[in-house]
Design a protein around this motif. Structure first.
Motif, PDB file in Angstrom:
ATOM      1  N   MET A   1       0.852  -1.180   0.000  1.00 39.58           N
ATOM      2  CA  MET A   1       0.000   0.000   0.000  1.00 39.58           C
ATOM      3  C   MET A   1       0.894   1.238   0.000  1.00 39.58           C
ATOM      4  SD  MET A   1      -3.070   0.924   2.673  1.00 39.58           S
ATOM      5  CE  MET A   1      -4.380  -0.040   1.973  1.00 39.58           C
ATOM      6  N   PRO A   2       0.849   2.032  -1.065  1.00 43.59           N
ATOM      7  CA  PRO A   2       1.718   3.206  -1.172  1.00 43.59           C
ATOM      8  C   PRO A   2       1.566   4.192  -0.025  1.00 43.59           C
ATOM      9  CG  PRO A   2       0.615   2.800  -3.256  1.00 43.59           C
ATOM     10  CD  PRO A   2       0.026   1.862  -2.255  1.00 43.59           C
ATOM     11  N   ILE A   3       0.397   4.277   0.560  1.00 39.94           N
ATOM     12  CA  ILE A   3       0.178   5.256   1.620  1.00 39.94           C
ATOM     13  C   ILE A   3       1.123   5.021   2.792  1.00 39.94           C
ATOM     14  CG2 ILE A   3      -1.691   4.042   2.822  1.00 39.94           C
ATOM     15  CD1 ILE A   3      -1.801   7.757   2.128  1.00 39.94           C
ATOM     16  N   HIS A   4       1.372   3.774   3.144  1.00 35.64           N
ATOM     17  CA  HIS A   4       2.250   3.489   4.288  1.00 35.64           C
ATOM     18  C   HIS A   4       3.694   3.883   3.989  1.00 35.64           C
ATOM     19  CE1 HIS A   4      -0.884   1.677   6.636  1.00 35.64           C
ATOM     20  NE2 HIS A   4      -1.179   0.849   5.648  1.00 35.64           N
ATOM     21  N   ARG A   5       4.144   3.613   2.771  1.00 36.14           N
ATOM     22  CA  ARG A   5       5.515   3.985   2.389  1.00 36.14           C
ATOM     23  C   ARG A   5       5.667   5.502   2.411  1.00 36.14           C
ATOM     24  NH1 ARG A   5       6.901   5.667  -2.319  1.00 36.14           N
ATOM     25  NH2 ARG A   5       5.188   4.639  -3.407  1.00 36.14           N
ATOM     26  N   ILE A   6       4.701   6.203   1.876  1.00 37.61           N
ATOM     27  CA  ILE A   6       4.772   7.667   1.817  1.00 37.61           C
ATOM     28  C   ILE A   6       4.650   8.268   3.203  1.00 37.61           C
ATOM     29  CG2 ILE A   6       3.635   9.714   0.888  1.00 37.61           C
ATOM     30  CD1 ILE A   6       2.869   7.902  -1.539  1.00 37.61           C
ATOM     31  N   LEU A   7       3.819   7.691   4.046  1.00 36.50           N
ATOM     32  CA  LEU A   7       3.682   8.195   5.423  1.00 36.50           C
ATOM     33  C   LEU A   7       5.003   8.081   6.184  1.00 36.50           C
ATOM     34  CD1 LEU A   7       0.167   6.924   6.490  1.00 36.50           C
ATOM     35  CD2 LEU A   7       0.913   9.302   6.314  1.00 36.50           C
ATOM     36  N   ARG A   8       5.751   7.012   5.925  1.00 38.03           N
ATOM     37  CA  ARG A   8       7.056   6.859   6.591  1.00 38.03           C
ATOM     38  C   ARG A   8       8.020   7.970   6.172  1.00 38.03           C
ATOM     39  NH1 ARG A   8       6.120   1.309   5.614  1.00 38.03           N
ATOM     40  NH2 ARG A   8       7.379   1.356   3.735  1.00 38.03           N
ATOM     41  N   GLU A   9       7.912   8.415   4.916  1.00 36.04           N
ATOM     42  CA  GLU A   9       8.804   9.442   4.389  1.00 36.04           C
ATOM     43  C   GLU A   9       8.346  10.852   4.749  1.00 36.04           C
ATOM     44  OE1 GLU A   9       8.745   8.647   0.224  1.00 36.04           O
ATOM     45  OE2 GLU A   9       9.738   6.710   0.438  1.00 36.04           O
ATOM     46  N   ALA A  10       7.056  11.037   4.937  1.00 37.85           N
ATOM     47  CA  ALA A  10       6.502  12.367   5.208  1.00 37.85           C
ATOM     48  C   ALA A  10       6.554  12.678   6.702  1.00 37.85           C
ATOM     49  CB  ALA A  10       5.053  12.425   4.721  1.00 37.85           C
ATOM     50  N   GLU A  11       6.520  13.953   6.984  1.00 45.15           N
ATOM     51  CA  GLU A  11       6.459  14.377   8.378  1.00 45.15           C
ATOM     52  C   GLU A  11       4.993  14.514   8.752  1.00 45.15           C
ATOM     53  OE1 GLU A  11       8.873  17.744   9.310  1.00 45.15           O
ATOM     54  OE2 GLU A  11      10.533  16.987   8.119  1.00 45.15           O
ATOM     55  N   VAL A  12       4.422  13.411   9.198  1.00 43.58           N
ATOM     56  CA  VAL A  12       2.999  13.364   9.523  1.00 43.58           C
ATOM     57  C   VAL A  12       2.851  13.086  11.008  1.00 43.58           C
ATOM     58  CG1 VAL A  12       0.850  12.122   9.096  1.00 43.58           C
ATOM     59  CG2 VAL A  12       2.415  12.555   7.218  1.00 43.58           C
ATOM     60  N   ASP A  13       1.957  13.821  11.635  1.00 47.94           N
ATOM     61  CA  ASP A  13       1.648  13.609  13.043  1.00 47.94           C
ATOM     62  C   ASP A  13       1.058  12.208  13.186  1.00 47.94           C
ATOM     63  OD1 ASP A  13       0.602  13.548  15.614  1.00 47.94           O
ATOM     64  OD2 ASP A  13      -0.164  15.604  15.511  1.00 47.94           O
ATOM     65  N   PRO A  14       1.614  11.396  14.063  1.00 50.55           N
ATOM     66  CA  PRO A  14       1.098  10.032  14.242  1.00 50.55           C
ATOM     67  C   PRO A  14      -0.397   9.998  14.561  1.00 50.55           C
ATOM     68  CG  PRO A  14       3.191  10.253  15.360  1.00 50.55           C
ATOM     69  CD  PRO A  14       2.805  11.627  14.885  1.00 50.55           C
ATOM     70  N   ALA A  15      -0.908  11.019  15.190  1.00 54.21           N
ATOM     71  CA  ALA A  15      -2.336  11.074  15.521  1.00 54.21           C
ATOM     72  C   ALA A  15      -3.201  11.189  14.266  1.00 54.21           C
ATOM     73  CB  ALA A  15      -2.609  12.245  16.457  1.00 54.21           C
ATOM     74  N   ASP A  16      -2.630  11.668  13.175  1.00 53.14           N
ATOM     75  CA  ASP A  16      -3.373  11.839  11.926  1.00 53.14           C
ATOM     76  C   ASP A  16      -3.326  10.617  11.018  1.00 53.14           C
ATOM     77  OD1 ASP A  16      -4.059  14.436  12.613  1.00 53.14           O
ATOM     78  OD2 ASP A  16      -2.293  15.291  11.643  1.00 53.14           O
ATOM     79  N   MET A  17      -2.489   9.655  11.329  1.00 53.32           N
ATOM     80  CA  MET A  17      -2.276   8.527  10.416  1.00 53.32           C
ATOM     81  C   MET A  17      -3.530   7.709  10.157  1.00 53.32           C
ATOM     82  SD  MET A  17       1.492   7.119  10.887  1.00 53.32           S
ATOM     83  CE  MET A  17       2.897   8.190  10.726  1.00 53.32           C
ATOM     84  N   ASP A  18      -4.324   7.416  11.183  1.00 47.71           N
ATOM     85  CA  ASP A  18      -5.536   6.623  10.971  1.00 47.71           C
ATOM     86  C   ASP A  18      -6.494   7.326  10.017  1.00 47.71           C
ATOM     87  OD1 ASP A  18      -4.684   4.571  12.598  1.00 47.71           O
ATOM     88  OD2 ASP A  18      -5.773   5.260  14.358  1.00 47.71           O
ATOM     89  N   ARG A  19      -6.638   8.627  10.187  1.00 42.60           N
ATOM     90  CA  ARG A  19      -7.524   9.418   9.336  1.00 42.60           C
ATOM     91  C   ARG A  19      -7.026   9.423   7.885  1.00 42.60           C
ATOM     92  NH1 ARG A  19      -7.305  14.982   8.662  1.00 42.60           N
ATOM     93  NH2 ARG A  19      -5.699  15.029  10.239  1.00 42.60           N
ATOM     94  N   ILE A  20      -5.726   9.532   7.703  1.00 39.89           N
ATOM     95  CA  ILE A  20      -5.135   9.545   6.363  1.00 39.89           C
ATOM     96  C   ILE A  20      -5.300   8.187   5.685  1.00 39.89           C
ATOM     97  CG2 ILE A  20      -2.930   9.690   5.133  1.00 39.89           C
ATOM     98  CD1 ILE A  20      -2.149  11.886   7.203  1.00 39.89           C
ATOM     99  N   VAL A  21      -5.025   7.123   6.419  1.00 41.10           N
ATOM    100  CA  VAL A  21      -5.168   5.778   5.865  1.00 41.10           C
ATOM    101  C   VAL A  21      -6.636   5.502   5.516  1.00 41.10           C
ATOM    102  CG1 VAL A  21      -4.946   3.309   6.366  1.00 41.10           C
ATOM    103  CG2 VAL A  21      -3.086   4.875   6.958  1.00 41.10           C
ATOM    104  N   ALA A  22      -7.557   5.974   6.353  1.00 42.07           N
ATOM    105  CA  ALA A  22      -8.988   5.798   6.080  1.00 42.07           C
ATOM    106  C   ALA A  22      -9.395   6.564   4.817  1.00 42.07           C
ATOM    107  CB  ALA A  22      -9.816   6.245   7.273  1.00 42.07           C
ATOM    108  N   ALA A  23      -8.903   7.778   4.657  1.00 42.54           N
ATOM    109  CA  ALA A  23      -9.217   8.574   3.464  1.00 42.54           C
ATOM    110  C   ALA A  23      -8.679   7.898   2.216  1.00 42.54           C
ATOM    111  CB  ALA A  23      -8.641   9.984   3.602  1.00 42.54           C
ATOM    112  N   TYR A  24      -7.483   7.369   2.301  1.00 43.98           N
ATOM    113  CA  TYR A  24      -6.872   6.670   1.172  1.00 43.98           C
ATOM    114  C   TYR A  24      -7.671   5.416   0.812  1.00 43.98           C
ATOM    115  CZ  TYR A  24      -3.428   4.016  -1.503  1.00 43.98           C
ATOM    116  OH  TYR A  24      -2.797   3.292  -2.473  1.00 43.98           O
ATOM    117  N   GLY A  25      -8.031   4.633   1.808  1.00 45.08           N
ATOM    118  CA  GLY A  25      -8.819   3.427   1.574  1.00 45.08           C
ATOM    119  C   GLY A  25     -10.160   3.749   0.943  1.00 45.08           C
ATOM    120  N   ARG A  26     -10.785   4.826   1.396  1.00 44.90           N
ATOM    121  CA  ARG A  26     -12.065   5.254   0.824  1.00 44.90           C
ATOM    122  C   ARG A  26     -11.898   5.655  -0.638  1.00 44.90           C
ATOM    123  NH1 ARG A  26     -17.093   6.803   2.182  1.00 44.90           N
ATOM    124  NH2 ARG A  26     -17.989   8.627   1.166  1.00 44.90           N
ATOM    125  N   ALA A  27     -10.808   6.359  -0.944  1.00 49.16           N
ATOM    126  CA  ALA A  27     -10.554   6.774  -2.329  1.00 49.16           C
ATOM    127  C   ALA A  27     -10.399   5.562  -3.239  1.00 49.16           C
ATOM    128  CB  ALA A  27      -9.308   7.660  -2.392  1.00 49.16           C
TER     129      ALA A  27
END
Length: 76
Positions: A1-27
């Motif tokens: 899943m590309p989202i996980h690889r990109i999240l590791r590289e990006a400076e993302v607040d860990p608290a936002d990760m579930d919301r981002i992964v959910a948005a990606y899955g919905r897309a």
């Protein structure tokens, strides 16, 4: 899943990760993509979702809809 690889590289607040992964899955679901079917498109979508999530702290469904709209991707 590309989202996980990109999240590791990006400076993302860990608290936002579930919301981002959910948005990606919905897309992917709305576009009827199976994870891994369209790696380049999935990467573009993931990056756009992360970009929006970092500037606008709303629900995953809003982030998904806005990302798809900004990318000009039609959704039934």
């Amino acid at each position: 899943m590309p989202i996980h690889r990109i999240l590791r590289e990006a400076e993302v607040d860990p608290a936002d990760m579930d919301r981002i992964v959910a948005a990606y899955g919905r897309a992917l679901m709305l576009l009827r993509f199976k994870d891994g079917d369209y790696p380049i498109a999935e990467t573009v979508i993931a990056k756009k979702i992360i970009e929006i999530a970092q500037t606008d702290h709303r629900a995953a469904s809003f982030i998904c809809a806005r990302a798809l709209q900004e990318l000009g991707l039609p959704v039934d």
